[in-house]
Structures are given as structure tokens and as C-alpha cells.
Design an enzyme around this catalytic site. Structure first.
Site, short mmCIF file in Angstrom:
data_model
loop_
_atom_site.label_atom_id
_atom_site.label_comp_id
_atom_site.label_asym_id
_atom_site.label_seq_id
_atom_site.Cartn_x
_atom_site.Cartn_y
_atom_site.Cartn_z
N SER A 7 64.64 19.62 -11.14
CA SER A 7 64.54 18.48 -12.06
C SER A 7 63.13 17.90 -12.08
CB SER A 7 65.51 17.39 -11.64
OG SER A 7 65.33 16.25 -12.47
N ALA A 8 62.69 17.54 -13.29
CA ALA A 8 61.39 16.86 -13.45
C ALA A 8 61.40 15.50 -12.75
CB ALA A 8 61.06 16.71 -14.93
N LYS A 30 73.88 14.44 -5.91
CA LYS A 30 75.17 15.13 -5.86
C LYS A 30 75.01 16.51 -5.24
CE LYS A 30 77.53 13.22 -9.81
NZ LYS A 30 76.55 12.56 -10.68
N VAL A 60 65.87 9.81 -15.29
CA VAL A 60 65.15 9.15 -14.20
C VAL A 60 63.64 9.31 -14.40
CG1 VAL A 60 64.67 9.25 -11.72
CG2 VAL A 60 67.04 9.30 -12.54
N ASP A 64 65.24 26.12 -11.50
CA ASP A 64 65.74 24.85 -12.03
C ASP A 64 65.54 23.73 -11.01
OD1 ASP A 64 66.96 22.80 -13.33
OD2 ASP A 64 68.84 23.85 -13.74
N LYS A 116 68.44 13.71 -24.71
CA LYS A 116 68.13 13.45 -23.29
C LYS A 116 66.62 13.62 -23.13
CE LYS A 116 68.91 15.70 -18.82
NZ LYS A 116 69.63 16.80 -18.16
N GLU A 163 68.28 3.25 -16.47
CA GLU A 163 68.13 4.41 -17.36
C GLU A 163 69.23 4.43 -18.42
OE1 GLU A 163 69.60 8.30 -16.52
OE2 GLU A 163 69.90 7.82 -14.39
N1 PSU Z 1 72.77 12.82 -11.86
C1 PSU Z 1 73.85 12.03 -11.96
N2 PSU Z 1 74.07 11.35 -13.12
C2 PSU Z 1 73.19 11.43 -14.18
C3 PSU Z 1 72.03 12.26 -14.03
C4 PSU Z 1 71.87 12.92 -12.86
O1 PSU Z 1 74.61 11.94 -11.04
O2 PSU Z 1 73.43 10.81 -15.22
C5 PSU Z 1 71.04 12.32 -15.14
C6 PSU Z 1 69.85 11.40 -14.82
O3 PSU Z 1 69.35 10.85 -16.03
C7 PSU Z 1 68.83 12.37 -14.25
C8 PSU Z 1 69.09 13.59 -15.08
O4 PSU Z 1 67.50 11.93 -14.36
O5 PSU Z 1 70.50 13.63 -15.23
C9 PSU Z 1 68.56 14.84 -14.44
O6 PSU Z 1 68.68 15.89 -15.34
P1 PSU Z 1 67.98 17.28 -15.01
O7 PSU Z 1 68.72 17.84 -13.86
O8 PSU Z 1 68.17 18.08 -16.27
O9 PSU Z 1 66.55 16.98 -14.73
MN MN Z 2 67.03 21.27 -14.87
#
Ligand code: PSU
Ligand code: MN
Length: 304
Positions: free
Chosen positions: A140-141, A159, A106, A138, A86, A25
């Protein structure tokens, strides 16, 4: 659809020669790590994959094309860009049609990998269910993408900025298997044990490949999480990282950070609050994931 894809010469050659390819990615480059460590890590990770017998394909959106494999100057462009967007599933058509610079998450990397016929994707950590999601919604997709897009995602777990238990529940509901490598525990990115177990422990690339191929042969589309713990020597201490994550979360709440900004905000604060130690851990775990992912890609390729 294929018209959007732009293969790098290296990936093109691998495809022609029938060699396995591993997707990487680019949000981790643009939003996950600071310059210049981001570009250096991207290069190092690609080399780990080459040395293990596969071709690396870092994915990004550049000039209206989905680039599958980046040239060195494209890595540098993404690493330095202040305006890279992003890109998750929602954003893909906008960034492509507006010819903007896009770094894939991702979720978006899985979509692009699938379009390009790539079965294995290596990253650091996946997104998940955020703490407090019962009021913020919230989630993640990345999780919905894992539910539907058939790519194996090698990561170091999630994390604890996230609610790890709820993330695993969500994956279970959507039929996404969570495999662990070398231990029964599901890892928590900076640390090796989240306190939760993965669904299945599969230690060798061959076992992992057989499992994944069997799933897809059954017509069970969708992804697989292959969770690989950070090497012991590079792991952080629970107490240290827990306190820092709690502080970062508190600040995000106080500053009312929302939407796609939440994860990058937390990652940047964690790095600052650990005086860069989290970055050292982050780099070590991504490289180790690259090794596990490349071996998996080689084994999976042999099952065709
Ligand atoms: N978690 C990490 N490092 C990252 C990301 C997540 O430890 O760089 C990035 C990845 O690209 C992941 C995205 O797909 O953040 C998720 O963002 P969101 O929570 O907004 O969906
Ligand atoms: Mn989010």
C-alpha cells in the site's frame, strides 16, 4: 496549493479559534463500509471528536476542491455514490483536475491533512504489505506516505488480510515509529493482539504528544502510527476471523483481483462472510480511535 483547499465552516471556526482539528478519511465511507452504516458511523465518529474538544475534518475531493470538513449532505453524497474514486497519492491530481468525486485513502488523507496544517488523523486500519507481496509487489502507498508525511495516524493496527510482520519491517526500514496504546502488542484490527509487539507503548495522550512533537522538532519528518486496540467487548475471536480472511484471500486469488480493488474486495467479503459481525467490530474500533485521536490532538496542540 492553498487554492485547492475548501474548509468547512466548522473547521474554519476551529482554526480561527486556535482549536485542535482531527482529520478523517473518506475511503472508509465509500469503499470500507456499506450504506447506510457508513454515513451513520462517519457522523458518530465526528461527534466523538467534538465531545472530546476537537473539531472533526472529514476529507474528500469534490468539484475540484480538497474539502477539509464535510457538510452533512456531502457525507450522504459520498456514502451513496457508486462512482466515488478511491484516491491515493497517485490519483490526487487526476481527480482534482477532472473535478471527479474522490474518497481519500490513508495516504491521500495524510497529504491533504498536512496541506491543511492538521497533525492528527483518525482511521480504522492502514494499508500495508499484502501477503504474497514478494511476487505481486502489492504494498500500500499508505506506508510510503507514513515514511514522508508528518501526520500522526491513529488506527487499530492492520488487518491480517495483510502480512503484518512484513508491514512492520517495512515501517522500520522507513523510520516510521509504531506506538501502541494500553498494551505492548500491535493490534490486528478485529483482534487486540497481532502476535507482534509495537515499538513503543505510550498510554497517555500527553506522552504520545511529547513523543510526536520531539520527533518533528528533531527534523525527523514523516508520520507516526498510533495503534489502539479494539475494545475487548467488541473484539472478534482469532479462529473465526482467521478462517474468514483465508477464504476471502482465496477468492481474491481465484478471481484475479488486482491493484486498488484488492483491499475493498477483501473488506466486503469479510463483512459478508461474518454476517455483518465484522462491521460491528469495525464501527466500535473506529469510534474508540476517534476518542484516542481527539485526546491526542488536544495534547499535541498544547505543545505548540
Ligand atoms: N483497511 C481497512 N479499511 C479501509 C482501508 C484499509 O481496514 O477502509 C482503506 C483505507 O482507505 C486505506 C486503503 O488507506 O484502504 C488502502 O488501500 P490499498 O491497500 O489499496 O492501498
Ligand atoms: Mn495495493
Amino acid at each position: 496549493m492553498q487554492a485547492f483547499l475548501q474548509f468547512s465552516p466548522e473547521v474554519q471556526a476551529a482554526r480561527a479559534a486556535g482549536k485542535p482539528v482531527v482529520a478523517l478519511e473518506s475511503t472508509i465511507i465509500s469503499h470500507g463500509m456499506p450504506y447506510p452504516q457508513n454515513v451513520q458511523t462517519a457522523r458518530d465518529v465526528e461527534q466523538v471528536i467534538r465531545d472530546a474538544g476537537a473539531a472533526p475534518a472529514t476529507i474528500a475531493i469534490i468539484d475540484g476542491r480538497i474539502c477539509i470538513g464535510l457538510a452533512d449532505e456531502q457525507l450522504e453524497l459520498l456514502g451513496q455514490a457508486k462512482d466515488a474514486i478511491k484516491v491515493s497519492r497517485r490519483d490526487l491530481a487526476y481527480v482534482l483536475s477532472q473535478k471527479k468525486l474522490g474518497a481519500t485513502t490513508v495516504a491521500a488523507t495524510m497529504i491533504c491533512a498536512k496541506l491543511a496544517g492538521i497533525e492528527v488523523f483518525v482511521t480504522g486500519g492502514i494499508g500495508g504489505v499484502h501477503r504474497g507481496a514478494e511476487t505481486s509487489f502489492d504494498i500500500s502507498a499508505d506506508l510510503q506516505e507514513l515514511a514522508q508525511t508528518g501526520v500522526a495516524v491513529v488506527c487499530a493496527g492492520v488487518k491480517s488480510i495483510l502480512d503484518i510482520g512484513l508491514t512492520l519491517e517495512y515501517l522500520e526500514t522507513h523510520g516510521v515509529p509504531v506506538v501502541s496504546v494500553g498494551q505492548p502488542a500491535f493490534p490486528a484490527f478485529f483482534t487486540r493482539d497481532s502476535g507482534f509487539k509495537a515499538d513503543f507503548q505510550l498510554d497517555t495522550p500527553e506522552e504520545q504528544a511529547r513523543f510526536i512533537r520531539t520527533k518533528w522538532q528533531l527534523g525527523l519528518d514523516g508520520g507516526v502510527v498510533v495503534s489502539n486496540p479494539v475494545p475487548e467487548a467488541s473484539a472478534m475471536h482469532n479462529e473465526e476471523i482467521d478462517a474468514i480472511i483465508a477464504q476471502a484471500l482465496r477468492e481474491a486469488g481465484e478471481q484475479d483481483v488486482k491493484g486498488k480493488l484488492v483491499t475493498p474486495f477483501l473488506l466486503a467479503r469479510i463483512k459478508e462472510l461474518t454476517d455483518g459481525r465484522s462491521l460491528v467490530t469495525n464501527i466500535a474500533l473506529v469510534k474508540h480511535n476517534a476518542l484516542v485521536g481527539a485526546r491526542l490532538a488536544v495534547a499535541l496542540h498544547a505543545t505548540h
